[in-house]
Scaffold this motif. Structure first.
Motif, PDB file in Angstrom:
ATOM      1  N   ASP A  95      -5.737 138.452 -43.388  1.00  0.00           N
ATOM      2  CA  ASP A  95      -6.823 138.860 -42.536  1.00  0.00           C
ATOM      3  C   ASP A  95      -7.509 137.721 -42.175  1.00  0.00           C
ATOM      4  O   ASP A  95      -8.287 136.720 -42.964  1.00  0.00           O
ATOM      5  CB  ASP A  95      -7.913 139.704 -43.323  1.00  0.00           C
ATOM      6  CG  ASP A  95      -9.217 140.301 -42.522  1.00  0.00           C
ATOM      7  OD1 ASP A  95      -9.113 139.779 -41.257  1.00  0.00           O
ATOM      8  OD2 ASP A  95      -9.840 141.021 -43.202  1.00  0.00           O
ATOM      9  N   GLY A  97      -9.676 137.495 -39.342  1.00  0.00           N
ATOM     10  CA  GLY A  97     -10.836 137.874 -38.634  1.00  0.00           C
ATOM     11  C   GLY A  97     -10.197 138.093 -37.141  1.00  0.00           C
ATOM     12  O   GLY A  97     -11.187 137.747 -36.352  1.00  0.00           O
ATOM     13  N   GLY A  98      -9.263 138.846 -37.210  1.00  0.00           N
ATOM     14  CA  GLY A  98      -8.630 139.188 -35.549  1.00  0.00           C
ATOM     15  C   GLY A  98      -8.130 137.980 -34.981  1.00  0.00           C
ATOM     16  O   GLY A  98      -7.407 138.297 -33.956  1.00  0.00           O
ATOM     17  N   GLN A  99      -7.984 136.916 -35.484  1.00  0.00           N
ATOM     18  CA  GLN A  99      -7.111 135.807 -34.870  1.00  0.00           C
ATOM     19  C   GLN A  99      -5.687 135.712 -35.100  1.00  0.00           C
ATOM     20  O   GLN A  99      -5.428 136.310 -36.315  1.00  0.00           O
ATOM     21  CB  GLN A  99      -7.746 134.552 -35.319  1.00  0.00           C
ATOM     22  CG  GLN A  99      -9.107 133.994 -34.977  1.00  0.00           C
ATOM     23  CD  GLN A  99      -9.724 132.753 -35.410  1.00  0.00           C
ATOM     24  OE1 GLN A  99      -8.662 131.870 -35.874  1.00  0.00           O
ATOM     25  NE2 GLN A  99     -10.709 132.080 -35.406  1.00  0.00           N
ATOM     26  N   GLN A 100      -5.013 135.343 -34.356  1.00  0.00           N
ATOM     27  CA  GLN A 100      -3.190 135.599 -34.525  1.00  0.00           C
ATOM     28  C   GLN A 100      -2.941 134.514 -34.166  1.00  0.00           C
ATOM     29  O   GLN A 100      -2.294 134.520 -32.848  1.00  0.00           O
ATOM     30  CB  GLN A 100      -2.885 136.976 -33.835  1.00  0.00           C
ATOM     31  CG  GLN A 100      -3.477 138.029 -34.400  1.00  0.00           C
ATOM     32  CD  GLN A 100      -2.565 139.396 -33.854  1.00  0.00           C
ATOM     33  OE1 GLN A 100      -1.646 139.258 -33.129  1.00  0.00           O
ATOM     34  NE2 GLN A 100      -3.034 140.551 -34.271  1.00  0.00           N
TER      35      GLN A 100
END
Length: 153
Positions: A95, A97-100
């Motif tokens: 996880d 935090g939405g960063q990929q």
């Protein structure tokens, strides 16, 4: 003069005891043909093992501790089923935090409760899905010795 000798002797004895206690904890053996080597750091309450390739790229991180890492593993991030040290577990996408970032889809992590107050936190940083499968197989075959988890003092 005798007091100085006693102090020096005591310091040497304490240093040897600390070095001996830290030397007992070892990272699991890596297969000879894996091309990986451990960077090991042992402290009083954890053992950190980082497997690197010959060019220095970290591909696997293993932390063994007596404290629960207390990292939430979200079911929507659950991926493959696996095992480590004889315990069943699931691999998760980390996880972030939405960063990929690049390569995110192939990264994995997990936490395995090995015994009462013994935990393994594992993270994989493969370059592609083929290397991911190799690293998952490698971790599945790892054997932990009885002295592997550092004892907490």
């Amino acid at each position: 003069m005798n007091v100085l000798r006693a102090v020096v002797s005591l310091c040497l004895l304490l240093s040897a005891t600390v070095a001996s206690a830290q030397a007992t904890a070892e990272c699991p053996t890596l297969p000879a043909g894996s091309g990986l080597q451990w960077k090991e750091q042992a402290e009083n309450n954890y053992l950190s093992c980082k497997a690197t390739t010959t060019d220095g790229r970290e591909v696997l991180s293993l932390m063994l501790t007596q404290r629960d890492p207390d990292i939430p593993l979200s079911r929507p991030l659950r991926q493959e089923k696996g095992s480590f040290a004889g315990e069943s577990m699931y691999w998760y996408l980390p996880d972030l935090g939405g960063q990929q970032p690049p390569g995110y889809a192939d990264r994995r992590m997990t936490i395995v409760k090995l015994d009462k107050n013994k935990y393994a936190q594992i993270a994989l940083y493969p370059s592609d899905s083929k290397e991911l499968g190799s690293l998952q197989s490698l971790t599945q075959g790892m054997a932990l010795g009885s002295s592997t988890v550092a004892s907490e003092r």
